[in-house]
Design a protein around this motif. Structure first.
Motif, PDB file in Angstrom:
ATOM      1  N   SER A  16     -15.333  38.354 -50.339  1.00 44.02           N
ATOM      2  CA  SER A  16     -15.833  37.385 -49.366  1.00 44.02           C
ATOM      3  C   SER A  16     -14.703  36.871 -48.475  1.00 44.02           C
ATOM      4  O   SER A  16     -14.913  36.572 -47.299  1.00 44.02           O
ATOM      5  CB  SER A  16     -16.520  36.217 -50.080  1.00 44.02           C
ATOM      6  OG  SER A  16     -15.616  35.543 -50.941  1.00 44.02           O
ATOM      7  N   LEU A  17     -13.496  36.781 -49.047  1.00 42.01           N
ATOM      8  CA  LEU A  17     -12.348  36.368 -48.248  1.00 42.01           C
ATOM      9  C   LEU A  17     -12.062  37.396 -47.155  1.00 42.01           C
ATOM     10  O   LEU A  17     -11.818  37.041 -45.992  1.00 42.01           O
ATOM     11  CB  LEU A  17     -11.125  36.192 -49.144  1.00 42.01           C
ATOM     12  CG  LEU A  17      -9.818  35.801 -48.416  1.00 42.01           C
ATOM     13  CD1 LEU A  17      -9.977  34.465 -47.717  1.00 42.01           C
ATOM     14  CD2 LEU A  17      -8.660  35.767 -49.410  1.00 42.01           C
ATOM     15  N   LEU A  18     -12.101  38.663 -47.526  1.00 41.96           N
ATOM     16  CA  LEU A  18     -11.872  39.721 -46.542  1.00 41.96           C
ATOM     17  C   LEU A  18     -12.946  39.701 -45.461  1.00 41.96           C
ATOM     18  O   LEU A  18     -12.660  39.866 -44.263  1.00 41.96           O
ATOM     19  CB  LEU A  18     -11.853  41.078 -47.250  1.00 41.96           C
ATOM     20  CG  LEU A  18     -11.615  42.308 -46.367  1.00 41.96           C
ATOM     21  CD1 LEU A  18     -10.249  42.225 -45.704  1.00 41.96           C
ATOM     22  CD2 LEU A  18     -11.747  43.585 -47.188  1.00 41.96           C
ATOM     23  N   ALA A  19     -14.196  39.463 -45.879  1.00 43.25           N
ATOM     24  CA  ALA A  19     -15.296  39.439 -44.912  1.00 43.25           C
ATOM     25  C   ALA A  19     -15.127  38.318 -43.898  1.00 43.25           C
ATOM     26  O   ALA A  19     -15.301  38.521 -42.694  1.00 43.25           O
ATOM     27  CB  ALA A  19     -16.629  39.297 -45.648  1.00 43.25           C
ATOM     28  N   ILE A  20     -14.754  37.131 -44.361  1.00 38.58           N
ATOM     29  CA  ILE A  20     -14.638  36.009 -43.429  1.00 38.58           C
ATOM     30  C   ILE A  20     -13.405  36.147 -42.535  1.00 38.58           C
ATOM     31  O   ILE A  20     -13.430  35.764 -41.359  1.00 38.58           O
ATOM     32  CB  ILE A  20     -14.628  34.665 -44.187  1.00 38.58           C
ATOM     33  CG1 ILE A  20     -14.971  33.532 -43.201  1.00 38.58           C
ATOM     34  CG2 ILE A  20     -13.301  34.396 -44.850  1.00 38.58           C
ATOM     35  CD1 ILE A  20     -15.285  32.220 -43.858  1.00 38.58           C
ATOM     36  N   VAL A  21     -12.334  36.735 -43.087  1.00 41.54           N
ATOM     37  CA  VAL A  21     -11.126  36.940 -42.267  1.00 41.54           C
ATOM     38  C   VAL A  21     -11.408  37.931 -41.141  1.00 41.54           C
ATOM     39  O   VAL A  21     -10.926  37.774 -40.017  1.00 41.54           O
ATOM     40  CB  VAL A  21      -9.958  37.418 -43.149  1.00 41.54           C
ATOM     41  CG1 VAL A  21      -8.804  37.921 -42.283  1.00 41.54           C
ATOM     42  CG2 VAL A  21      -9.486  36.287 -44.049  1.00 41.54           C
ATOM     43  N   LEU A  22     -12.209  38.941 -41.439  1.00 42.25           N
ATOM     44  CA  LEU A  22     -12.496  39.961 -40.442  1.00 42.25           C
ATOM     45  C   LEU A  22     -13.601  39.554 -39.473  1.00 42.25           C
ATOM     46  O   LEU A  22     -13.522  39.838 -38.273  1.00 42.25           O
ATOM     47  CB  LEU A  22     -12.882  41.280 -41.138  1.00 42.25           C
ATOM     48  CG  LEU A  22     -11.789  41.968 -41.948  1.00 42.25           C
ATOM     49  CD1 LEU A  22     -12.344  43.210 -42.624  1.00 42.25           C
ATOM     50  CD2 LEU A  22     -10.606  42.328 -41.065  1.00 42.25           C
ATOM     51  N   MET A  23     -14.644  38.884 -39.967  1.00 41.19           N
ATOM     52  CA  MET A  23     -15.833  38.649 -39.159  1.00 41.19           C
ATOM     53  C   MET A  23     -15.833  37.312 -38.421  1.00 41.19           C
ATOM     54  O   MET A  23     -16.368  37.218 -37.316  1.00 41.19           O
ATOM     55  CB  MET A  23     -17.082  38.748 -40.056  1.00 41.19           C
ATOM     56  CG  MET A  23     -17.302  40.129 -40.650  1.00 41.19           C
ATOM     57  SD  MET A  23     -18.788  40.201 -41.688  1.00 41.19           S
ATOM     58  CE  MET A  23     -20.047  39.790 -40.465  1.00 41.19           C
ATOM     59  N   LEU A  24     -15.261  36.274 -39.035  1.00 36.78           N
ATOM     60  CA  LEU A  24     -15.324  34.956 -38.398  1.00 36.78           C
ATOM     61  C   LEU A  24     -14.662  34.933 -37.020  1.00 36.78           C
ATOM     62  O   LEU A  24     -15.250  34.417 -36.065  1.00 36.78           O
ATOM     63  CB  LEU A  24     -14.707  33.902 -39.319  1.00 36.78           C
ATOM     64  CG  LEU A  24     -14.857  32.445 -38.842  1.00 36.78           C
ATOM     65  CD1 LEU A  24     -16.321  32.067 -38.730  1.00 36.78           C
ATOM     66  CD2 LEU A  24     -14.124  31.496 -39.798  1.00 36.78           C
ATOM     67  N   LEU A  28     -16.775  34.025 -33.529  1.00 36.92           N
ATOM     68  CA  LEU A  28     -16.360  32.900 -32.675  1.00 36.92           C
ATOM     69  C   LEU A  28     -15.960  33.377 -31.287  1.00 36.92           C
ATOM     70  O   LEU A  28     -16.313  32.742 -30.282  1.00 36.92           O
ATOM     71  CB  LEU A  28     -15.206  32.153 -33.331  1.00 36.92           C
ATOM     72  CG  LEU A  28     -15.533  31.385 -34.621  1.00 36.92           C
ATOM     73  CD1 LEU A  28     -14.269  30.780 -35.217  1.00 36.92           C
ATOM     74  CD2 LEU A  28     -16.578  30.296 -34.348  1.00 36.92           C
ATOM     75  N   SER A  29     -15.241  34.485 -31.216  1.00 34.31           N
ATOM     76  CA  SER A  29     -14.823  34.988 -29.906  1.00 34.31           C
ATOM     77  C   SER A  29     -16.028  35.420 -29.077  1.00 34.31           C
ATOM     78  O   SER A  29     -16.055  35.203 -27.864  1.00 34.31           O
ATOM     79  CB  SER A  29     -13.850  36.160 -30.074  1.00 34.31           C
ATOM     80  OG  SER A  29     -14.473  37.255 -30.723  1.00 34.31           O
ATOM     81  N   LEU A  30     -17.040  35.999 -29.716  1.00 33.56           N
ATOM     82  CA  LEU A  30     -18.251  36.381 -28.996  1.00 33.56           C
ATOM     83  C   LEU A  30     -18.983  35.144 -28.471  1.00 33.56           C
ATOM     84  O   LEU A  30     -19.522  35.150 -27.362  1.00 33.56           O
ATOM     85  CB  LEU A  30     -19.170  37.200 -29.901  1.00 33.56           C
ATOM     86  CG  LEU A  30     -18.713  38.631 -30.190  1.00 33.56           C
ATOM     87  CD1 LEU A  30     -19.591  39.259 -31.254  1.00 33.56           C
ATOM     88  CD2 LEU A  30     -18.734  39.466 -28.918  1.00 33.56           C
ATOM     89  N   GLY A  31     -19.000  34.092 -29.264  1.00 33.46           N
ATOM     90  CA  GLY A  31     -19.639  32.858 -28.812  1.00 33.46           C
ATOM     91  C   GLY A  31     -18.935  32.260 -27.607  1.00 33.46           C
ATOM     92  O   GLY A  31     -19.571  31.870 -26.614  1.00 33.46           O
ATOM     93  N   PHE A  32     -17.595  32.185 -27.672  1.00 37.19           N
ATOM     94  CA  PHE A  32     -16.846  31.626 -26.541  1.00 37.19           C
ATOM     95  C   PHE A  32     -16.943  32.537 -25.318  1.00 37.19           C
ATOM     96  O   PHE A  32     -16.957  32.061 -24.180  1.00 37.19           O
ATOM     97  CB  PHE A  32     -15.386  31.394 -26.933  1.00 37.19           C
ATOM     98  CG  PHE A  32     -15.189  30.202 -27.823  1.00 37.19           C
ATOM     99  CD1 PHE A  32     -15.466  28.924 -27.365  1.00 37.19           C
ATOM    100  CD2 PHE A  32     -14.733  30.351 -29.123  1.00 37.19           C
ATOM    101  CE1 PHE A  32     -15.292  27.816 -28.176  1.00 37.19           C
ATOM    102  CE2 PHE A  32     -14.557  29.244 -29.952  1.00 37.19           C
ATOM    103  CZ  PHE A  32     -14.840  27.972 -29.476  1.00 37.19           C
ATOM    104  N   ALA A 217     -23.933  30.082 -34.706  1.00 38.84           N
ATOM    105  CA  ALA A 217     -24.762  29.857 -35.891  1.00 38.84           C
ATOM    106  C   ALA A 217     -24.446  30.899 -36.964  1.00 38.84           C
ATOM    107  O   ALA A 217     -24.375  30.577 -38.161  1.00 38.84           O
ATOM    108  CB  ALA A 217     -26.241  29.913 -35.512  1.00 38.84           C
ATOM    109  N   MET A 218     -24.255  32.148 -36.550  1.00 36.53           N
ATOM    110  CA  MET A 218     -23.895  33.190 -37.513  1.00 36.53           C
ATOM    111  C   MET A 218     -22.537  32.898 -38.143  1.00 36.53           C
ATOM    112  O   MET A 218     -22.335  33.124 -39.349  1.00 36.53           O
ATOM    113  CB  MET A 218     -23.885  34.546 -36.817  1.00 36.53           C
ATOM    114  CG  MET A 218     -25.257  35.031 -36.381  1.00 36.53           C
ATOM    115  SD  MET A 218     -25.195  36.550 -35.406  1.00 36.53           S
ATOM    116  CE  MET A 218     -24.561  37.702 -36.609  1.00 36.53           C
TER     117      MET A 218
END
Length: 246
Positions: A16-24, A28-32, A217-218
């Motif tokens: 889960s740590l790897l997933a959040i490091v890669l995806m978060l 966020l960049s897509l949202g901005f 939201a994602m």
């Protein structure tokens, strides 16, 4: 004495740590990015509204050619040299956008987007395009896209008319002498106008903001999942009064 709630404990799960490091960061960049697109589209709409309120001027008198500036021009259409922009669909029908040449009274040439014309669905024949004869006074607004044309490796045609996927001003300037650095989009009632229903923008600022909310939201959901999987937060609660008496 009542038992206190269990202490918050963390036990990192590397998956889960790897997933959040890669995806978060991506979410966020897509949202901005969507927020930036919304601001860009809003600036475009504001500029278009402001310029469209101006009175038309003779395009020959301009030194700068801002998009959406109302203009008029006088000259003769070149009925032999024009471009057909391929794969333009209107209400499910296949057709072309027609880019024509207008030779102004001062000798220079102006590109004129006449609008859309239906075409042979089998693509075996090109449509017959009629042109007004004699000197015409046409009206509309200026618009030249600054985006780099998308190329599918088209063969450089030497005959007219020239069929293209996208219009490339630089290539057109190589074929036509004294070409003004802009394009006139004809208004509906102007001589030579075809079907001229055009979209100012494909995606509204409101939709871009909506997409940004979805990406954020994602990102939030991903953060909540990370906290749940790596802590005891779901089981950490104070016991009720009845439970504390036992």
């Amino acid at each position: 004495m009542a038992d206190s709630a269990p202490r918050l404990r963390w036990q990192l799960d590397w998956k889960s740590l790897l997933a959040i490091v890669l995806m978060l960061p991506v979410l966020l960049s897509l949202g901005f990015w969507q927020l930036e697109r919304a601001a860009e589209k809003q600036r475009l709409l504001d500029a278009a509204e402001q310029r469209r309120g101006l009175s038309p001027v003779d395009v020959s008198s301009l030194e700068e050619y801002p998009n959406y500036r109302p203009v008029f021009a006088e000259g003769r259409f070149d009925s032999q040299r024009y471009w057909l922009l391929d794969n333009r669909i209107r209400q499910g029908r296949f057709g072309y956008e027609i880019i024509a040449l207008l030779k102004l009274t001062d000798g220079r040439h102006l590109l004129v987007e006449r609008g859309w014309i239906a075409a042979d669905p089998s693509r075996q024949t090109l449509p017959k395009v009629d042109f007004p004869e004699g000197i015409q006074r046409v009206e509309g607004e200026l618009y030249r896209s600054l985006e780099t044309p998308y190329s599918l490796g088209e063969v450089d045609q030497q005959h007219w008319p020239r069929r293209r996927q996208w219009f490339d001003y630089d290539r057109a300037a190589e074929d036509v002498d004294s070409l003004l650095p802009t394009i006139l989009r004809l208004s509906e009632h102007s001589p030579g106008a075809l079907r001229t229903d055009r979209l100012l923008i494909n995606v509204s600022p409101q939709k871009h903001r909506g997409y940004a909310v979805q990406w954020f939201a994602m990102a939030a959901v991903l953060g909540v999942i990370f906290i749940i999987r790596n802590s005891n937060i779901l089981t950490r609660r104070k016991p009720s009064a009845e439970e504390s008496k036992r």
